[in-house]
Design a protein around this motif. Structure first.
Motif, short mmCIF file in Angstrom:
data_model
loop_
_atom_site.label_atom_id
_atom_site.label_comp_id
_atom_site.label_asym_id
_atom_site.label_seq_id
_atom_site.Cartn_x
_atom_site.Cartn_y
_atom_site.Cartn_z
N LYS A 75 0.81 -1.22 0.00
CA LYS A 75 0.00 0.00 0.00
C LYS A 75 0.84 1.27 0.00
CE LYS A 75 -4.30 -1.74 1.88
NZ LYS A 75 -5.25 -1.09 0.97
N TYR A 96 1.60 7.63 4.98
CA TYR A 96 0.54 7.73 3.98
C TYR A 96 0.56 6.56 3.00
CZ TYR A 96 -0.12 12.40 5.75
OH TYR A 96 -0.37 13.46 6.59
N GLY A 118 -3.72 7.98 0.00
CA GLY A 118 -3.84 9.14 0.88
C GLY A 118 -4.25 8.79 2.30
N THR A 119 -4.56 7.53 2.56
CA THR A 119 -4.94 7.11 3.91
C THR A 119 -3.75 7.26 4.85
OG1 THR A 119 -6.50 5.49 3.07
CG2 THR A 119 -5.72 5.15 5.32
N TRP A 120 -4.01 7.83 6.02
CA TRP A 120 -2.95 7.99 7.02
C TRP A 120 -2.94 6.73 7.90
CZ3 TRP A 120 -2.67 8.87 12.49
CH2 TRP A 120 -1.43 9.35 12.93
N ASP A 121 -1.92 5.91 7.72
CA ASP A 121 -1.82 4.66 8.47
C ASP A 121 -0.40 4.52 9.03
OD1 ASP A 121 -1.93 2.14 9.55
OD2 ASP A 121 -1.84 1.10 7.62
N PRO A 122 -0.21 4.83 10.31
CA PRO A 122 1.13 4.76 10.89
C PRO A 122 1.66 3.34 11.08
CG PRO A 122 -0.43 5.74 12.46
CD PRO A 122 -1.22 5.31 11.27
N THR A 166 3.56 10.78 11.60
CA THR A 166 3.79 12.23 11.51
C THR A 166 3.01 12.96 12.60
OG1 THR A 166 2.03 12.25 9.86
CG2 THR A 166 4.28 12.35 9.03
N GLU A 167 2.63 12.21 13.63
CA GLU A 167 1.81 12.83 14.68
C GLU A 167 2.68 13.51 15.74
OE1 GLU A 167 -0.70 10.16 16.86
OE2 GLU A 167 -2.04 11.75 17.52
N ASN A 227 -3.16 9.38 18.78
CA ASN A 227 -3.76 8.46 17.80
C ASN A 227 -2.82 7.32 17.44
OD1 ASN A 227 -6.48 9.60 16.47
ND2 ASN A 227 -5.20 11.26 17.19
N ASN A 246 -1.79 -3.57 19.82
CA ASN A 246 -2.08 -3.28 18.43
C ASN A 246 -1.95 -4.58 17.61
OD1 ASN A 246 -2.06 -2.46 15.71
ND2 ASN A 246 -1.16 -0.48 16.24
N LYS A 298 -1.70 -5.10 14.66
CA LYS A 298 -0.77 -5.05 13.52
C LYS A 298 0.64 -5.46 13.92
CE LYS A 298 -3.36 -2.09 10.54
NZ LYS A 298 -3.35 -1.05 9.54
N TYR A 337 -14.17 4.18 6.27
CA TYR A 337 -13.23 3.21 6.85
C TYR A 337 -13.94 2.28 7.83
CZ TYR A 337 -9.44 6.03 4.95
OH TYR A 337 -8.60 6.70 4.10
N LYS A 373 -8.83 3.53 16.01
CA LYS A 373 -7.45 3.95 16.24
C LYS A 373 -7.21 5.40 15.86
CE LYS A 373 -5.23 -0.52 16.03
NZ LYS A 373 -5.49 -0.69 17.46
N ARG A 398 -5.12 13.99 6.32
CA ARG A 398 -5.56 13.83 4.92
C ARG A 398 -5.39 15.14 4.15
NH1 ARG A 398 -5.53 13.31 0.78
NH2 ARG A 398 -6.56 11.98 -0.75
#
Lengths: 492, 129
Positions: free
Chosen positions: A182, A237, A241-245, A272-273, A366, A458, A460, B52, B59, B69
């Protein structure tokens, strides 16, 4: 006769009452007089419920049992103790404690449910692949047009074991490839490469500062125990464009004839938080930072930026994360950040209310960087790293940021210490049940990276133990690597 | 008269059922993908966020999602190339064109193909991250 019988009975009663009083007073004295020792609570790490009947031993004959509220107290003389706790249905674990005369030291235990009895999936898979990220989190920026703290950079490690071969971990005759399904084009959502050359990194688009790409083959690591890809330039990203750390990498191990031996999926946490806006305003926090830096230090960062000159913090502030020496007489970046901000964390309501306060700068409410078993056991960032004052004083006292970090061995027993003078992330198992295993397996291969230690909250993080072992625990089952070994303690 | 009344009643029942059925039922995979990219195209990221699955929404808060975004590229257009739907999952292959951007020093739009994983959640479909 009657009189003597009565006399005897009376005497007996007196003795009994005296004995009872003695017992009661001793017990009362004992409980009230524990002024030196250890006390705490025992909880279920998953539910937070008190565990009654847990036995806490200090390695000698002294022991205590937790009450219905999970509380226990051990009277001890001053000294160092390794406390081992066991409870039915839970994993036995140990913590070390230093007892000072006249002080009752608080040691709380959070117990993890005992291992299951499931069939171990890896045992019939031929090869086991362990994969992990080195630090548990890498920081990245949404915008590089003002300054650079850290570039897009992530590092993944892999170790491979052939279950049908008694030799150690495989580092030859195989190819280890990685890719992020992704995250195939970081330039879509970051302007890092538009400024990279200005920061002194002359790297093509989608190439990390070490030359590493978003997909490619991993290299044999410096200890020749596994494979590594250092400085993968991913961002939080996804391509859409989804923000997924917690972006996932696919790992594919092939042999010389390009036959796939095994695959794995592993998270490469990047976020990037960094909420500079909590104190520096939402309009243009980056410019505000530069202006305040100029005001307080006589620099010209804001005017430089306006004229197209941008600076890396590590130009002046040494930073071991980048191997940057900085300028003589200027505080390291870690010291400068903690020292300057240590008394400013309540400047705004939002900063004051961010819990833990570390999440104002480190990712984050987050992202939840701290998500591993330590966090589940109610430990905080401060329990290991200290607060900002301690961060400051330790660095002023000579601690080297990034190279001297909190040690597992400071709280856990000797069996679970890092290797001497070695960070956790570089340490290997050195007390295995089979001597030739020692020095072969990285701690992180079984326990995952700091901040995301198994059992992580988490999901993941848990892809590797789920695949190999069928649970979310650290790697504990011998059958993950060996087809025909009986189960033993990994740390003996 | 009686016949008319029955006819009107039957029609009302049909309208009520179809309207309520429509509102109770979430989007199908095609509709969800359209909603996901159309909202991003209109920079209505609050609407994008609703696409989503609950795992992601647990989360990442809506505000945080919108904040990040906005930092990423703007969707100019999209085209669904392929959509495979299984029982509880679906996969969409989508070509996205991101607009030219001053922030990213991009003078021309850029196009990329992505795979979107969808999962059935409740009565509808959601994007799985």
């Amino acid at each position: 006769m009657m009189k003597s019988k009565f006399k005897f009975k009376s005497k007996l009663s007196f003795i009994l009452v005296l004995a009872l009083a003695l017992v009661v007073s001793i017990a009362t004295f004992a409980s009230a007089a524990t002024t030196t020792g250890v006390s705490g609570t025992v909880k279920n790490i998953d539910t937070g419920a008190a565990i009654a009947g847990a036995t806490i031993k200090d390695g000698s004959k002294t022991s205590a049992t937790s009450d219905s509220l999970g509380n226990y107290t051990l009277s001890e003389a001053a000294g160092n103790y390794t406390l081992t706790i066991s409870a039915s249905g839970f994993q036995t674990t140990s913590l070390i404690s230093t007892v000072t005369s006249g002080v009752v030291t608080n040691v709380n235990f959070s117990l993890t449910k005992a291992y299951g009895t499931q069939t171990i999936p890896a045992n019939s898979s031929g090869y086991s692949v362990f994969a992990w990220n080195d630090l548990g989190m890498h920081c990245d920026q949404d915008d590089y047009s003002y300054f650079s703290v850290l570039p897009p950079f992530n590092t993944l490690h892999v170790q491979i074991k052939n279950l049908n071969d008694t030799s150690g971990m495989i580092t030859s005759g195989v190819n280890v490839a990685y890719n992020f399904p992704k995250k195939t084009n970081s330039t879509l959502h970051t302007n890092f490469w538009d400024y990279a050359a200005k920061y002194g990194w002359n790297v093509p688009a989608n190439t990390g500062i070490t030359g590493t790409l978003l997909a490619g083959n991993m290299q044999v690591d410096p200890k020749n125990l596994g494979f590594v890809a250092t400085g993968i330039p991913i961002t939080p990203y996804d391509d859409d464009g989804t923000w997924d750390p917690y972006g996932a990498a696919n790992i594919t191990v092939t042999d010389a004839s390009n036959t796939v031996l095994q695959t794995a999926t592993v998270a490469a946490p990047t976020s990037t938080e960094m909420d500079c806006k909590n104190c520096h305003g939402t309009t243009n926090p980056q410019l505000d930072i530069l202006q305040k830096h100029d005001r307080d230090n006589g620099t010209t960062l804001a005017t430089d930026q306006a004229s197209g000159i941008v600076h890396q913090c590590s130009e002046c502030h040494s930073d071991n994360a980048l191997g940057a020496p900085g300028k003589a007489g200027v505080e390291s970046l870690s010291l400068a950040m903690h020292n300057f901000h240590k008394d400013k964390m309540t400047t705004t309501t939002i900063a004051a209310n961010t819990n833990p306060g570390c999440y104002n700068c480190h990712p984050g409410p987050n992202t939840q960087c701290m998500r591993g078993i330590m966090e589940k056991a109610s430990k905080t960032c401060i329990d290991c790293h200290g607060d900002m004052n301690k961060m400051t004083t330790s660095l002023q006292g000579g601690r080297v940021a990034w190279l001297q970090e909190p040690k597992c061995g400071d709280c856990h027993d000797a069996k679970h210490q890092e290797n001497a003078n070695t960070l956790y992330r570089n340490s290997t198992l050195n007390n295995s049940p089979i001597s030739k295993m020692s020095g072969q397996l990285y701690c992180e291969a079984c326990h995952n990276s700091t901040h995301g230690e198994f059992v992580s909250s988490n999901v993941k993080d848990s892809t590797i133990p789920q695949k190999l072992q069928g649970d979310e625990y650290w790697i504990w089952n011998c059958k993950v690597c060996h087809t025909n070994k009986t189960q033993k303690q990994m740390h003996s | 008269m009686k016949k008319n009344l029955i006819y009107i009643l039957a029609l009302s029942v049909f309208v009520i059922f179809s309207v309520s059925g429509c509102s109770a039922k979430g989007p199908n995979p095609q509709q969800l993908v359209d909603q996901y990219f159309t909202s991003a195209q209109h920079q209505d990221y609050a609407a994008t966020y609703t696409c989503y699955d609950s795992e992601y929404q647990k989360k990442v808060t809506k505000d945080e999602f919108i904040k990040h975004r906005k930092e990423a590229s703007i969707v100019q257009s999209y085209k669904i190339i392929k959509l495979d739907t299984q029982k509880d999952t679906a996969k969409a292959s989508v070509e996205i064109t991101f607009a030219a951007s001053e922030k990213f020093k991009r003078t021309e739009p850029v196009t990329i193909r992505v795979e979107e994983n969808l999962v059935k959640e409740g009565n509808g479909w959601k994007i799985k991250v």
